[in-house]
Design a protein around this motif. Structure first.
Motif, short mmCIF file in Angstrom:
data_model
loop_
_atom_site.label_atom_id
_atom_site.label_comp_id
_atom_site.label_asym_id
_atom_site.label_seq_id
_atom_site.Cartn_x
_atom_site.Cartn_y
_atom_site.Cartn_z
N LYS A 74 -52.83 11.40 20.49
CA LYS A 74 -54.08 10.55 19.64
C LYS A 74 -54.17 9.18 20.16
N LEU A 75 -52.52 8.50 20.20
CA LEU A 75 -53.00 7.12 20.43
C LEU A 75 -53.17 6.92 21.79
N GLU A 76 -52.68 7.75 22.64
CA GLU A 76 -53.06 7.78 24.30
C GLU A 76 -54.44 7.80 24.58
N MET A 77 -54.96 9.01 23.92
CA MET A 77 -56.56 9.12 23.92
C MET A 77 -57.22 7.69 23.53
N SER A 78 -56.96 7.30 22.18
CA SER A 78 -57.55 6.00 21.85
C SER A 78 -57.46 4.91 22.79
N ASN A 79 -56.31 4.73 23.29
CA ASN A 79 -56.02 3.81 24.32
C ASN A 79 -56.65 3.61 25.57
N SER A 80 -56.86 4.90 26.23
CA SER A 80 -57.33 5.08 27.68
C SER A 80 -58.48 5.75 27.87
N LYS A 125 -54.51 1.28 3.63
CA LYS A 125 -54.32 2.54 3.75
C LYS A 125 -52.97 3.05 3.31
N VAL A 126 -51.91 1.99 3.50
CA VAL A 126 -50.47 2.47 2.97
C VAL A 126 -50.47 2.80 1.64
N ALA A 127 -51.21 1.96 0.72
CA ALA A 127 -51.38 1.97 -0.62
C ALA A 127 -51.92 3.40 -1.09
N LYS A 128 -52.93 3.77 -0.05
CA LYS A 128 -53.63 5.16 -0.42
C LYS A 128 -52.82 6.34 0.10
N GLN A 129 -51.61 5.90 0.56
CA GLN A 129 -50.92 7.11 1.45
C GLN A 129 -51.53 7.58 2.62
N LYS A 130 -52.55 6.78 3.05
CA LYS A 130 -53.19 7.21 4.60
C LYS A 130 -52.34 7.02 5.56
N ASN A 131 -52.44 7.71 6.66
CA ASN A 131 -51.89 7.78 7.95
C ASN A 131 -52.29 6.27 8.56
N ILE A 132 -51.33 5.76 9.23
CA ILE A 132 -51.50 4.53 10.14
C ILE A 132 -51.28 4.62 11.66
N SER A 133 -51.85 3.99 12.52
CA SER A 133 -51.43 4.20 13.93
C SER A 133 -50.04 3.38 14.15
N ASP A 134 -49.40 3.96 15.08
CA ASP A 134 -48.09 3.20 15.41
C ASP A 134 -48.25 1.65 15.80
N GLU A 135 -49.50 1.25 16.30
CA GLU A 135 -49.98 -0.14 16.50
C GLU A 135 -49.94 -0.75 15.10
N GLU A 136 -50.51 -0.17 14.12
CA GLU A 136 -50.82 -0.76 12.90
C GLU A 136 -49.41 -0.76 12.13
N ALA A 137 -48.61 0.05 12.42
CA ALA A 137 -47.50 -0.02 11.76
C ALA A 137 -46.53 -0.97 12.07
N LYS A 138 -46.56 -1.26 13.65
CA LYS A 138 -45.81 -2.18 14.23
C LYS A 138 -46.32 -4.00 13.74
N THR A 139 -47.77 -3.92 13.39
CA THR A 139 -48.25 -5.11 13.15
C THR A 139 -47.50 -5.47 11.79
N LEU A 140 -47.63 -4.63 10.71
CA LEU A 140 -47.07 -4.77 9.63
C LEU A 140 -45.60 -4.88 9.57
N LYS A 141 -44.85 -4.27 10.22
CA LYS A 141 -43.47 -4.22 10.27
C LYS A 141 -42.97 -5.52 10.81
N ASN A 142 -43.61 -5.96 11.97
CA ASN A 142 -43.30 -7.34 12.31
C ASN A 142 -43.47 -8.52 11.35
N LYS A 143 -44.55 -8.38 10.51
CA LYS A 143 -44.64 -9.40 9.40
C LYS A 143 -44.09 -9.06 8.02
N LYS A 144 -43.42 -7.86 8.29
CA LYS A 144 -42.24 -7.65 7.23
C LYS A 144 -43.06 -7.02 5.82
N LEU A 145 -44.25 -6.50 6.07
CA LEU A 145 -44.91 -6.03 5.05
C LEU A 145 -44.79 -4.63 4.40
#
Length: 542
Positions: free
Chosen positions: A77-83, A423-443
């Motif tokens: 899914k991520l590869e399709m979205s990116n390319s 999305k996280v609060a609603k227990q929705k799926n987030i992309s790897d890039e979105e997860a990386k963004t929030l993890k880098n900010k320790k959220l």
């Protein structure tokens, strides 16, 4: 979805919008991308809404099964979205058990009208079963779609000004003057025919589909058949059972007011805390109701013959549904963009609605809806873009008062951050890039897909107890509880350990995942030689 798979398996051979691949344990991402481009473009050319790429099935339709897992699917899914260009991905990936084997059904959307889908800069197409470059004729055919006639500007030769509502025309004049204050005095001197042309609702005195939608009498709907000028309001109770409904018809410029009045906009009372909160607010901001409803009117695909639906739930949810694909690449793109969408399905209708002060075209409407919800500490609007429809759901309540308030107050959080956190609060799926963004900010913390709010946010918001409940006990403590149980009671069954541990495991895990976690910890202790299974029960090893 099994019915769709069965239907595909009856095909005598693959075709331009169906591809079967054995793909026992993996499939090359670049090849998948080329097929994605080809199938999306061919679906467009054939007037279909989607195409299918099936893994775990041979060309002869025999079921081989595939072991490709969810992690690999998310990578696809991520590869399709990116390319791909314009950026696009699968509508959905369906896992189906057929003849006892896993089959993956990749649902590929048709390329947008006027825009062929490219993979890494190249357009692909199909000639029967063969994959190759999209030929020039097909490429020109797709590109020419953007030049197609605007349905909303079509003239209705048999209709006259007598088929319009005098009340609607009078109100339209008021709205036009509100929008064009410099013309206020001049407007009063115009005849109705001149006014309608100046407001770009008619064309050289001719009635258009737009004219009927916005200003037509209810009985004038037949002029636009098979399209409809209908909005249906439905009230459902907390169990999603329909309690009441009502149909509304053109003129839409007045109907919007009637539908808005039908919605029970109750007062939502906050728990008194400090000066940050008013004692009560409207469940649904009037601007959001107006914006969502007018967006449905402006962007509905009237050629599909559908109606606009407003669903009001007694548990504090309000949904607006219109027919037709969402033209921008994503809702997030609209919210974060600094410029308006360059393309509209109903260009003439949108222009008329702008002139009548019903909508604007500066691209800020959806963003303003998001910010209104953010300032009220309510969950953000939620969009569902499946099945050639656009459904936006508005929340009329706070999900977690302390969490919502404090997270909204954190000065470092951008609207983009809050969209992902929502999305996280609603227990929705987030992309790897979105997860990386929030993890880098320790959220956020946790592993994909079971992310949860991090301890940093929990500490700020006073939600430490909820954070611990989300995180649950770790494996080491889980194993200690099992050993303590066996030391005290000598034996224990899997059922005993489920009863002991399930309510202590993270809330982000579902029931099946929790039971698997208990099972995995029992097997870990067995491998360590600390416990052993004897006659269907577990005991401490001697």
């Amino acid at each position: 979805m099994e019915e769709i798979l069965d239907s595909l398996l009856t095909l005598s051979t693959e075709n331009e919008i169906v591809e079967f691949k054995e793909a026992n344990n993996r499939y090359d991402k670049d090849k998948l991308g080329k097929y994605f481009s080809a199938l999306a473009n061919e679906a467009n050319l054939q007037g279909k809404s989607r195409a299918w790429f099936v893994m775990g099935v041979k060309d002869d339709k025999s079921i081989t099964g595939t072991s490709i897992n969810d992690r690999e699917i998310n990578e696809y899914k991520l590869e399709m979205s990116n390319s791909t260009s314009p950026k696009c991905s699968f509508v959905e990936v369906h896992r189906i058990i057929k003849d006892g084997k896993n089959v993956l059904l990749f649902e590929i959307p048709a390329s947008p009208k006027g825009q062929p889908i490219a993979w890494k800069g190249h357009w692909y197409g199909r000639d029967g079963e063969s994959l190759g470059a999209l030929n020039q004729i097909e490429l020109d055919t797709i590109r020419s779609q953007s030049k197609q006639v605007d349905w909303s500007a079509s003239i209705i030769e048999s209709a006259t000004i007598d088929d319009l509502s005098p009340e609607a025309i009078a109100f339209a004049r008021i709205q036009f003057k509100e929008k064009n204050s410099r013309l206020r005095d001049e407007v009063d001197t115009w005849t109705d025919q001149v006014f309608l042309d100046k407001a770009k609702i008619t064309i050289k005195g001719k009635i258009t589909n737009t004219t009927i939608l916005l200003l037509g009498n209810p009985e004038s709907e037949h002029f636009i058949n098979p399209a409809t000028s209908r909005i249906t309001w439905i009230l459902k109770d907390k169990d999603n059972i329909e309690k009441d409904y009502e149909h509304f018809y053109s003129p839409f410029i007045l109907t919007v007011i009637d539908v808005s009045a039908k919605i029970r906009n109750l007062k939502y009372r906050y728990i008194k805390s400090d000066s940050l909160f008013p004692e009560e607010v409207d469940q649904y901001d009037p601007y959001i109701i107006r914006e969502a409803l007018n967006n449905c009117i402006a962007h509905q695909d009237y050629t599909l013959g559908g109606k606009i639906i407003v669903v009001e739930n007694e548990d504090g949810l309000l949904s607006f549904i219109n027919s037709g694909k969402f033209i921008p690449n994503s809702v997030e793109e609209v919210v974060t963009s600094e410029s308006p969408e360059p393309r509209y399905r109903n260009t003439f209708l949108v222009g008329a609605m702008v002139n009548l002060n019903m909508i604007d075209t500066i691209g800020s409407g959806i963003k303003r809806m998001y910010n209104i919800q953010r300032r009220k500490f309510f969950p953000l609007p939620e969009y569902d873009l499946r099945e050639d429809k656009v459904k936006v759901t508005i929340y009329g309540k706070v999900v977690d008062l302390n969490y919502a308030r404090k997270v909204a107050e954190m000065p470092s959080l951008s609207l983009e951050d809050i969209i992902i956190l929502d999305k996280v609060a609603k227990q929705k799926n987030i992309s790897d890039e979105e997860a990386k963004t929030l993890k880098n900010k320790k959220l956020i913390e946790g592993r994909k897909p079971s992310y949860h709010i991090s301890s940093k946010v929990a500490a700020i918001t006073g939600e430490k107890a909820d954070y611990m409940k989300q995180r649950g006990i770790d494996d080491e403590y889980c194993q200690k509880m099992i050993l303590d149980y066996l030391d005290k009671f000598s034996v224990g069954t899997k059922k005993d350990f489920d009863k002991l541990l399930l309510d202590k495991l993270p809330d982000v895990l579902n029931e099946k995942q929790k039971r698997n976690k208990v099972k995995n910890n029992l097997q870990t202790l067995r491998r360590l030689g600390k416990i052993e299974p004897i006659d269907n029960v577990w005991k401490l090893s001697k």
